[in-house]
Design a protein around this motif. Structure first.
Motif, short mmCIF file in Angstrom:
data_model
loop_
_atom_site.label_atom_id
_atom_site.label_comp_id
_atom_site.label_asym_id
_atom_site.label_seq_id
_atom_site.Cartn_x
_atom_site.Cartn_y
_atom_site.Cartn_z
N SER A 233 0.67 -1.55 0.24
CA SER A 233 0.05 0.04 0.60
C SER A 233 0.50 0.78 -0.12
CB SER A 233 -0.95 -0.16 1.51
OG SER A 233 -1.63 1.55 1.28
N SER A 234 0.34 2.12 -0.70
CA SER A 234 1.05 3.38 -1.15
C SER A 234 0.97 4.38 0.72
CB SER A 234 0.29 4.20 -1.86
OG SER A 234 -0.44 4.65 -1.48
N GLU A 235 0.63 3.79 1.40
CA GLU A 235 0.61 3.98 2.96
C GLU A 235 1.15 3.60 3.81
OE1 GLU A 235 -1.71 6.96 3.62
OE2 GLU A 235 -1.79 6.94 1.77
N ARG A 236 1.74 2.39 3.19
CA ARG A 236 2.96 1.69 4.25
C ARG A 236 3.31 3.09 5.00
NH1 ARG A 236 4.79 1.17 -0.89
NH2 ARG A 236 6.10 2.07 -1.22
N ARG A 237 3.63 2.15 6.40
CA ARG A 237 5.22 3.43 7.07
C ARG A 237 5.92 1.81 8.31
NH1 ARG A 237 4.56 8.20 9.30
NH2 ARG A 237 2.34 8.54 8.70
N LEU A 238 6.78 2.29 7.40
CA LEU A 238 8.06 1.43 7.91
C LEU A 238 8.39 1.80 10.08
CD1 LEU A 238 9.76 -1.09 8.20
CD2 LEU A 238 11.80 1.03 7.34
N VAL A 239 8.26 1.15 10.71
CA VAL A 239 8.10 1.64 11.93
C VAL A 239 9.69 0.99 13.05
CG1 VAL A 239 7.12 1.33 14.52
CG2 VAL A 239 6.02 2.15 12.04
N VAL A 240 11.19 1.85 12.99
CA VAL A 240 11.80 0.96 14.10
C VAL A 240 11.67 1.55 15.52
CG1 VAL A 240 14.18 1.19 13.73
CG2 VAL A 240 12.79 1.31 11.42
N VAL A 241 11.47 0.51 15.98
CA VAL A 241 12.36 1.03 17.85
C VAL A 241 13.71 0.73 18.12
CG1 VAL A 241 10.41 1.00 20.22
CG2 VAL A 241 10.06 0.18 17.58
N SER A 242 14.25 1.49 18.59
CA SER A 242 15.23 1.72 19.83
C SER A 242 15.65 2.12 21.20
CB SER A 242 16.11 2.90 18.82
OG SER A 242 16.75 3.94 18.13
N LEU A 243 16.26 1.77 21.86
CA LEU A 243 17.01 2.34 22.58
C LEU A 243 16.99 3.38 22.68
CD1 LEU A 243 17.63 -1.04 25.05
CD2 LEU A 243 15.61 0.86 25.42
N ALA A 244 16.95 4.60 23.65
CA ALA A 244 17.71 5.78 23.83
C ALA A 244 19.64 5.36 24.13
CB ALA A 244 17.91 6.84 24.73
N GLY A 245 20.55 6.15 23.42
CA GLY A 245 21.64 5.99 23.82
C GLY A 245 22.90 5.04 22.40
N THR A 246 21.65 4.20 21.65
CA THR A 246 22.25 3.21 21.39
C THR A 246 23.01 3.72 19.73
OG1 THR A 246 20.59 1.64 22.03
CG2 THR A 246 21.50 0.59 19.77
N PRO A 247 24.21 3.85 19.17
CA PRO A 247 24.07 4.54 18.07
C PRO A 247 23.96 3.79 16.77
CG PRO A 247 25.99 3.12 19.32
CD PRO A 247 24.77 3.07 20.14
N ILE A 248 23.46 4.57 16.37
CA ILE A 248 22.56 3.98 14.82
C ILE A 248 22.56 4.63 13.30
CG2 ILE A 248 20.34 3.10 14.14
CD1 ILE A 248 19.39 2.05 16.82
N ASN A 249 22.84 4.03 12.27
CA ASN A 249 22.91 5.09 11.24
C ASN A 249 21.46 5.05 10.36
OD1 ASN A 249 24.27 6.10 9.34
ND2 ASN A 249 25.64 4.81 8.66
N TYR A 250 20.77 5.69 10.27
CA TYR A 250 19.45 5.45 9.75
C TYR A 250 19.32 5.73 8.04
CZ TYR A 250 17.43 4.71 14.49
OH TYR A 250 16.76 4.58 15.36
N GLU A 251 21.10 6.14 7.68
CA GLU A 251 20.85 6.22 6.23
C GLU A 251 19.61 4.69 5.09
OE1 GLU A 251 24.47 6.62 2.98
OE2 GLU A 251 25.46 6.10 4.56
N GLY A 252 19.63 5.97 4.63
CA GLY A 252 18.82 4.84 3.78
C GLY A 252 17.09 4.31 4.74
N LEU A 253 16.98 5.36 5.68
CA LEU A 253 15.57 4.68 6.01
C LEU A 253 15.07 5.43 5.28
CD1 LEU A 253 14.27 3.51 8.81
CD2 LEU A 253 14.44 5.80 9.46
N PRO A 254 13.20 4.92 4.89
CA PRO A 254 12.46 5.44 3.91
C PRO A 254 11.57 7.38 4.51
CG PRO A 254 12.01 3.91 3.61
CD PRO A 254 12.82 3.75 4.68
N GLU A 255 11.30 7.93 3.08
CA GLU A 255 11.20 9.21 4.43
C GLU A 255 10.08 8.95 5.45
OE1 GLU A 255 10.82 12.47 1.13
OE2 GLU A 255 12.33 12.43 0.31
N ASN A 256 8.94 8.20 4.01
CA ASN A 256 7.41 7.56 5.46
C ASN A 256 7.93 6.62 7.15
OD1 ASN A 256 8.09 5.94 4.00
ND2 ASN A 256 5.55 5.60 3.35
N ALA A 257 9.24 6.37 6.71
CA ALA A 257 9.18 5.96 7.55
C ALA A 257 8.94 6.11 9.51
CB ALA A 257 10.44 5.26 7.88
N SER A 258 8.65 5.35 10.22
CA SER A 258 8.84 6.47 11.44
C SER A 258 9.61 6.18 12.62
CB SER A 258 6.88 6.08 12.17
OG SER A 258 6.14 6.40 11.62
#
Length: 455
Positions: A233-258
């Motif tokens: 669906s065009s309304e799809r929304r990718l949801v990524v949940v992480s812990l504060a303080g965890t180093p994460i590189n979000y390069e490549g994450l779609p614009e409509n992701a949460s």
């Protein structure tokens, strides 16, 4: 000379307001002494009227607080099970660890306690939509420095707040958690890793991805492709949940992701003071999070609720879900959170006050306490040490502190258990064959009670 009616009314309101703020015996005694001096300076007739007002205010405010201060809870049938006391205790935290499993020993600020009193009295009337008004007030107080609008919601617990994350995505779509967030989360409503807590409470699949190496880039493209396949669906929304303080590189994450960040132990605002290293809602939103889920507790000066703050569209998706009302905190707790945020926006909180106490102050207090305890018959020796105190739990920050370490005729384990028992319990730490009392998280008023436990 008779006092004008308006003067009497002002005195009544002032005395009652002060009585409500008297949350411990020391404060109540101070207020009483100051009022007595005022009364002595009034003419006889006026003095009698003010004394009557004082008695009325004291009798009104007394039962709510005095029963706790005296330890009456321990003998109430409500707190007795199978003939044995089963009551909470007034805790003095001398363990050196703020987030102790037993408790922090730090009381809510008077503003937060006052916010709860109307709801505890049982006769509070609430206008329609009062809870929503409180949430709007909370969101206004949480407005960040860059003027981005935010919305807020208070869930009944951290786990209830985590349960609401699933409403950000479509039914059947997964919530994704970086594998490097596999860090235990004790002291926030249960043990377990973030992914375990999400799998227990989110209605829908929860999947881990990536490796545990914090330096390696996450394969965002892989989960984005998987999500697209499962939810075209065009309304799809990718949801990524992480812990504060965890180093994460979000390069490549779609614009409509949460991006959702969970803070098991943190604060609302970034603090430049002694606890600057702990995570905050403000810092995580500034780093790009769409939603932040913060666990309530001593660091936030709130009950153990789950506080959701973030982009209004994202928060609205979470609160529009049919489960939102079931997961919401009671109005009283929302009011307490709103009061706490307002206090911390003004740069004030109980933990910050304790964390800001200087080493010189702690050293002087430790030396006085050591002298006092050395006079106890059961104490063989006393010394002062300077080990750092800890926040504890998932918060790794430490602060300079002072400890009074004593050797007793009893075993340290036996003495520690005896000191913790009773209506007012002292939490200590066993260090080899000695017992240590750390002063970092102890107020001067609490310290005055410690000597009584060694008589």
């Amino acid at each position: 000379m008779a006092l004008p009616p308006w003067t009497v009314e002002l005195l009544r309101r002032g005395v009652q307001d002060l009585a409500r703020q008297a949350t411990d015996p020391e404060t109540a005694a101070t207020i009483k002494d100051q009022a007595a001096k005022l009364v002595d300076e009034l003419p006889r007739v006026a003095r009698e009227k003010v004394q009557t007002l004082l008695k009325q205010a004291e009798s009104t405010a007394g039962p709510l607080k005095d029963a706790w201060n005296r330890g009456d809870w321990s003998v109430a049938s409500l707190w007795t099970h199978a003939g044995q006391p089963n009551a909470p205790i007034r805790l003095i935290n001398g363990s050196g660890t703020l987030l102790s499993p037993v408790g922090s020993g730090v009381a809510y600020s008077s503003a937060v306690q006052s916010a709860a009193i109307p709801f505890l009295s049982g006769d509070a009337g609430l206008a329609s939509g009062f809870d929503e008004t409180l949430r709007q007030q909370l969101a206004t107080s949480l407005q960040m420095g860059d003027s981005r609008p935010v919305s807020a919601f208070v869930a009944g617990s951290l786990d209830r707040a985590l349960a609401m994350i699933g409403s950000l995505t479509q039914p059947g779509c997964a919530v994704y958690v970086p594998r490097r967030c596999a860090v235990a989360m004790p002291g926030v409503g249960g043990e377990g890793f973030l992914v375990d807590r999400l799998q227990s409470h989110v209605r829908g699949p929860v999947r881990e991805f990536g490796g545990i190496d914090p330096e390696a880039p996450l394969d965002i493209h892989a989960i984005a492709a998987e999500h697209t396949t499962r939810s075209p669906s065009s309304e799809r929304r990718l949801v990524v949940v992480s812990l504060a303080g965890t180093p994460i590189n979000y390069e490549g994450l779609p614009e409509n992701a949460s991006r959702v960040v969970v803070i098991p132990a943190g604060t609302f605002f970034t603090d430049g003071g002694p606890v600057a290293s702990i995570a905050s809602v403000e810092s995580e939103l500034a780093s790009g999070a769409d939603v932040v889920v913060l666990a309530g507790g001593v660091l936030t000066d709130t009950p153990s609720v789950g506080i959701i703050v973030g982009n209004p569209d994202h928060v609205r998706r979470m609160t529009d879900h049919r489960r939102a009302n079931f997961l919401a905190a009671p109005v009283m707790q929302i009011a307490m959170v709103a009061a706490a945020v307002a206090q911390q926006r003004a740069d004030s909180s109980p933990v910050k006050k304790l964390a800001s106490v200087s080493e010189d102050n702690l050293r002087d207090r430790a030396e006085r306490l050591a002298t006092q305890l050395a006079a106890a018959a059961s104490v063989r020796s006393v010394r002062v040490t300077d080990q750092p105190a800890q926040l504890g739990g998932v918060a790794t920050a430490s602060l300079p502190s002072r400890q009074v370490v004593l050797t007793s005729d009893q075993s340290p384990e036996t003495l520690a258990a005896e000191l913790l028992a009773g209506p007012v319990g002292l939490l200590t730490t066993v260090v080899e064959n000695d017992l240590a009392i750390d002063l970092r998280w102890i107020t001067p008023e609490q310290q005055a009670k410690i000597g009584q436990r060694f008589r």
